[in-house]
Design a protein around this motif. Structure first.
Motif, PDB file in Angstrom:
ATOM      1  N   ILE A   1       0.839  -1.201   0.000  1.00  0.00           N
ATOM      2  CA  ILE A   1       0.000   0.000   0.000  1.00  0.00           C
ATOM      3  C   ILE A   1       0.872   1.249   0.000  1.00  0.00           C
ATOM      4  O   ILE A   1       0.574   2.223  -0.702  1.00  0.00           O
ATOM      5  CB  ILE A   1      -0.975  -0.030   1.200  1.00  0.00           C
ATOM      6  CG1 ILE A   1      -1.990  -1.159   1.007  1.00  0.00           C
ATOM      7  CG2 ILE A   1      -1.678   1.304   1.358  1.00  0.00           C
ATOM      8  CD1 ILE A   1      -2.866  -1.401   2.198  1.00  0.00           C
ATOM      9  N   CYS A   2       1.955   1.239   0.771  1.00  0.00           N
ATOM     10  CA  CYS A   2       2.884   2.380   0.765  1.00  0.00           C
ATOM     11  C   CYS A   2       3.503   2.569  -0.614  1.00  0.00           C
ATOM     12  O   CYS A   2       3.642   3.699  -1.093  1.00  0.00           O
ATOM     13  CB  CYS A   2       3.967   2.190   1.820  1.00  0.00           C
ATOM     14  SG  CYS A   2       3.369   2.324   3.507  1.00  0.00           S
ATOM     15  N   LEU A   3       3.878   1.467  -1.249  1.00  0.00           N
ATOM     16  CA  LEU A   3       4.419   1.548  -2.605  1.00  0.00           C
ATOM     17  C   LEU A   3       3.386   2.109  -3.574  1.00  0.00           C
ATOM     18  O   LEU A   3       3.708   2.940  -4.432  1.00  0.00           O
ATOM     19  CB  LEU A   3       4.885   0.169  -3.080  1.00  0.00           C
ATOM     20  CG  LEU A   3       5.350   0.073  -4.531  1.00  0.00           C
ATOM     21  CD1 LEU A   3       6.630   0.873  -4.725  1.00  0.00           C
ATOM     22  CD2 LEU A   3       5.544  -1.371  -4.941  1.00  0.00           C
ATOM     23  N   ALA A   4       2.134   1.699  -3.431  1.00  0.00           N
ATOM     24  CA  ALA A   4       1.078   2.183  -4.318  1.00  0.00           C
ATOM     25  C   ALA A   4       0.867   3.686  -4.156  1.00  0.00           C
ATOM     26  O   ALA A   4       0.745   4.425  -5.144  1.00  0.00           O
ATOM     27  CB  ALA A   4      -0.221   1.435  -4.042  1.00  0.00           C
ATOM     28  N   VAL A   5       0.829   4.154  -2.925  1.00  0.00           N
ATOM     29  CA  VAL A   5       0.641   5.595  -2.685  1.00  0.00           C
ATOM     30  C   VAL A   5       1.848   6.374  -3.203  1.00  0.00           C
ATOM     31  O   VAL A   5       1.694   7.444  -3.803  1.00  0.00           O
ATOM     32  CB  VAL A   5       0.392   5.855  -1.177  1.00  0.00           C
ATOM     33  CG1 VAL A   5       0.414   7.331  -0.858  1.00  0.00           C
ATOM     34  CG2 VAL A   5      -0.931   5.233  -0.758  1.00  0.00           C
ATOM     35  N   PHE A   6       3.046   5.831  -3.007  1.00  0.00           N
ATOM     36  CA  PHE A   6       4.254   6.491  -3.530  1.00  0.00           C
ATOM     37  C   PHE A   6       4.211   6.590  -5.057  1.00  0.00           C
ATOM     38  O   PHE A   6       4.513   7.648  -5.628  1.00  0.00           O
ATOM     39  CB  PHE A   6       5.503   5.726  -3.078  1.00  0.00           C
ATOM     40  CG  PHE A   6       6.771   6.232  -3.707  1.00  0.00           C
ATOM     41  CD1 PHE A   6       7.310   7.446  -3.322  1.00  0.00           C
ATOM     42  CD2 PHE A   6       7.414   5.492  -4.688  1.00  0.00           C
ATOM     43  CE1 PHE A   6       8.474   7.924  -3.910  1.00  0.00           C
ATOM     44  CE2 PHE A   6       8.573   5.955  -5.277  1.00  0.00           C
ATOM     45  CZ  PHE A   6       9.106   7.176  -4.884  1.00  0.00           C
ATOM     46  N   LEU A   7       3.842   5.508  -5.727  1.00  0.00           N
ATOM     47  CA  LEU A   7       3.755   5.534  -7.192  1.00  0.00           C
ATOM     48  C   LEU A   7       2.688   6.524  -7.662  1.00  0.00           C
ATOM     49  O   LEU A   7       2.880   7.233  -8.662  1.00  0.00           O
ATOM     50  CB  LEU A   7       3.458   4.142  -7.735  1.00  0.00           C
ATOM     51  CG  LEU A   7       4.571   3.115  -7.642  1.00  0.00           C
ATOM     52  CD1 LEU A   7       4.069   1.753  -8.117  1.00  0.00           C
ATOM     53  CD2 LEU A   7       5.779   3.542  -8.451  1.00  0.00           C
ATOM     54  N   LEU A   8       1.575   6.572  -6.946  1.00  0.00           N
ATOM     55  CA  LEU A   8       0.510   7.511  -7.303  1.00  0.00           C
ATOM     56  C   LEU A   8       0.992   8.955  -7.181  1.00  0.00           C
ATOM     57  O   LEU A   8       0.787   9.772  -8.091  1.00  0.00           O
ATOM     58  CB  LEU A   8      -0.703   7.272  -6.398  1.00  0.00           C
ATOM     59  CG  LEU A   8      -1.921   8.141  -6.639  1.00  0.00           C
ATOM     60  CD1 LEU A   8      -2.567   7.776  -7.952  1.00  0.00           C
ATOM     61  CD2 LEU A   8      -2.906   7.977  -5.500  1.00  0.00           C
ATOM     62  N   LEU A   9       1.670   9.272  -6.089  1.00  0.00           N
ATOM     63  CA  LEU A   9       2.160  10.643  -5.886  1.00  0.00           C
ATOM     64  C   LEU A   9       3.284  10.983  -6.864  1.00  0.00           C
ATOM     65  O   LEU A   9       3.345  12.112  -7.384  1.00  0.00           O
ATOM     66  CB  LEU A   9       2.623  10.824  -4.447  1.00  0.00           C
ATOM     67  CG  LEU A   9       1.518  10.746  -3.394  1.00  0.00           C
ATOM     68  CD1 LEU A   9       2.119  10.822  -1.992  1.00  0.00           C
ATOM     69  CD2 LEU A   9       0.500  11.833  -3.612  1.00  0.00           C
ATOM     70  N   LEU A  10       4.175  10.028  -7.139  1.00  0.00           N
ATOM     71  CA  LEU A  10       5.255  10.273  -8.086  1.00  0.00           C
ATOM     72  C   LEU A  10       4.716  10.507  -9.495  1.00  0.00           C
ATOM     73  O   LEU A  10       5.165  11.418 -10.197  1.00  0.00           O
ATOM     74  CB  LEU A  10       6.233   9.089  -8.077  1.00  0.00           C
ATOM     75  CG  LEU A  10       7.479   9.241  -8.946  1.00  0.00           C
ATOM     76  CD1 LEU A  10       8.353  10.384  -8.426  1.00  0.00           C
ATOM     77  CD2 LEU A  10       8.255   7.941  -8.966  1.00  0.00           C
ATOM     78  N   GLY A  11       3.745   9.699  -9.902  1.00  0.00           N
ATOM     79  CA  GLY A  11       3.140   9.885 -11.225  1.00  0.00           C
ATOM     80  C   GLY A  11       2.420  11.214 -11.342  1.00  0.00           C
ATOM     81  O   GLY A  11       2.512  11.908 -12.365  1.00  0.00           O
ATOM     82  N   THR A  12       1.724  11.608 -10.280  1.00  0.00           N
ATOM     83  CA  THR A  12       1.034  12.905 -10.284  1.00  0.00           C
ATOM     84  C   THR A  12       2.033  14.051 -10.358  1.00  0.00           C
ATOM     85  O   THR A  12       1.819  15.022 -11.102  1.00  0.00           O
ATOM     86  CB  THR A  12       0.166  13.031  -9.020  1.00  0.00           C
ATOM     87  OG1 THR A  12      -0.722  11.915  -8.955  1.00  0.00           O
ATOM     88  CG2 THR A  12      -0.636  14.308  -9.041  1.00  0.00           C
ATOM     89  N   SER A  13       3.130  13.949  -9.622  1.00  0.00           N
ATOM     90  CA  SER A  13       4.137  15.022  -9.673  1.00  0.00           C
ATOM     91  C   SER A  13       4.802  15.095 -11.052  1.00  0.00           C
ATOM     92  O   SER A  13       5.141  16.180 -11.523  1.00  0.00           O
ATOM     93  CB  SER A  13       5.173  14.831  -8.569  1.00  0.00           C
ATOM     94  OG  SER A  13       5.905  13.646  -8.783  1.00  0.00           O
ATOM     95  N   MET A  14       4.990  13.960 -11.709  1.00  0.00           N
ATOM     96  CA  MET A  14       5.544  13.991 -13.068  1.00  0.00           C
ATOM     97  C   MET A  14       4.582  14.657 -14.043  1.00  0.00           C
ATOM     98  O   MET A  14       5.009  15.372 -14.947  1.00  0.00           O
ATOM     99  CB  MET A  14       5.889  12.574 -13.530  1.00  0.00           C
ATOM    100  CG  MET A  14       7.113  12.008 -12.892  1.00  0.00           C
ATOM    101  SD  MET A  14       7.457  10.384 -13.555  1.00  0.00           S
ATOM    102  CE  MET A  14       9.107  10.150 -12.963  1.00  0.00           C
ATOM    103  N   TYR A  15       3.283  14.427 -13.863  1.00  0.00           N
ATOM    104  CA  TYR A  15       2.298  15.133 -14.681  1.00  0.00           C
ATOM    105  C   TYR A  15       2.349  16.640 -14.433  1.00  0.00           C
ATOM    106  O   TYR A  15       2.236  17.441 -15.368  1.00  0.00           O
ATOM    107  CB  TYR A  15       0.881  14.630 -14.380  1.00  0.00           C
ATOM    108  CG  TYR A  15       0.501  13.372 -15.099  1.00  0.00           C
ATOM    109  CD1 TYR A  15       0.821  13.161 -16.433  1.00  0.00           C
ATOM    110  CD2 TYR A  15      -0.212  12.377 -14.453  1.00  0.00           C
ATOM    111  CE1 TYR A  15       0.460  12.007 -17.085  1.00  0.00           C
ATOM    112  CE2 TYR A  15      -0.578  11.216 -15.089  1.00  0.00           C
ATOM    113  CZ  TYR A  15      -0.240  11.043 -16.422  1.00  0.00           C
ATOM    114  OH  TYR A  15      -0.601   9.899 -17.068  1.00  0.00           O
ATOM    115  N   VAL A  16       2.515  17.032 -13.177  1.00  0.00           N
ATOM    116  CA  VAL A  16       2.588  18.459 -12.847  1.00  0.00           C
ATOM    117  C   VAL A  16       3.815  19.094 -13.494  1.00  0.00           C
ATOM    118  O   VAL A  16       3.737  20.200 -14.056  1.00  0.00           O
ATOM    119  CB  VAL A  16       2.592  18.655 -11.307  1.00  0.00           C
ATOM    120  CG1 VAL A  16       2.951  20.073 -10.931  1.00  0.00           C
ATOM    121  CG2 VAL A  16       1.239  18.267 -10.729  1.00  0.00           C
ATOM    122  N   VAL A  17       4.950  18.401 -13.462  1.00  0.00           N
ATOM    123  CA  VAL A  17       6.157  18.935 -14.110  1.00  0.00           C
ATOM    124  C   VAL A  17       5.950  19.052 -15.615  1.00  0.00           C
ATOM    125  O   VAL A  17       6.357  20.048 -16.237  1.00  0.00           O
ATOM    126  CB  VAL A  17       7.391  18.045 -13.790  1.00  0.00           C
ATOM    127  CG1 VAL A  17       8.579  18.406 -14.654  1.00  0.00           C
ATOM    128  CG2 VAL A  17       7.751  18.162 -12.318  1.00  0.00           C
TER     129      VAL A  17
END
Length: 128
Positions: free
Chosen positions: A57-73
């Motif tokens: 679950i921690c890995l899933a939340v990390f991947l979700l936040l990392l993917g969202t931040s890449m979209y923001v960049v």
């Protein structure tokens, strides 16, 4: 002598009655109670102790936040807040997609399991 010849033995039709086969099939399953539409068969349930996959679950939340931040960049690069010669917006968008999708999938399963939605369990999250 070149013509087709008829065989000397005659074949007889086999007696087939469809009712006997159907009745035998009904009788074979008569002692089993019918399952309700959403009822689970306990024979096929896992007997292992259910555990909450905290690491996954921690890995899933990390991947979700990392993917969202890449979209923001990628969006910041597209609108000119980050100079496009230093960063590739297509690369960030593609990597953001590859990282965001599995994170969203596993986070959604964990959230629906936590909320108690029918059909969702922690067993559906891939883990080691």
């Amino acid at each position: 002598m070149g013509g087709a010849t008829r065989r000397s033995n005659a074949y007889s039709k086999i007696d087939t009655e469809t009712n006997d086969g159907e009745e035998a099939l009904k009788d074979a399953f008569a002692h089993f109670p019918p399952l309700k539409p959403m009822e689970r068969d306990p024979r096929f349930e896992s007997q292992l102790m259910k555990r909450t996959p905290i690491r996954e679950i921690c890995l899933a939340v990390f991947l979700l936040l990392l993917g969202t931040s890449m979209y923001v960049v990628a969006l910041l690069c597209h609108y000119g807040h980050i100079h496009p010669k230093r960063v590739s917006k297509g690369g960030f968008a593609a990597l953001g997609t590859l990282v965001f999708l599995p994170g969203f999938y596993m986070t959604r399963i964990a959230y629906y399991t936590w909320r108690g939605m029918r059909g969702y369990t922690f067993d559906r999250i891939p883990h080691q």
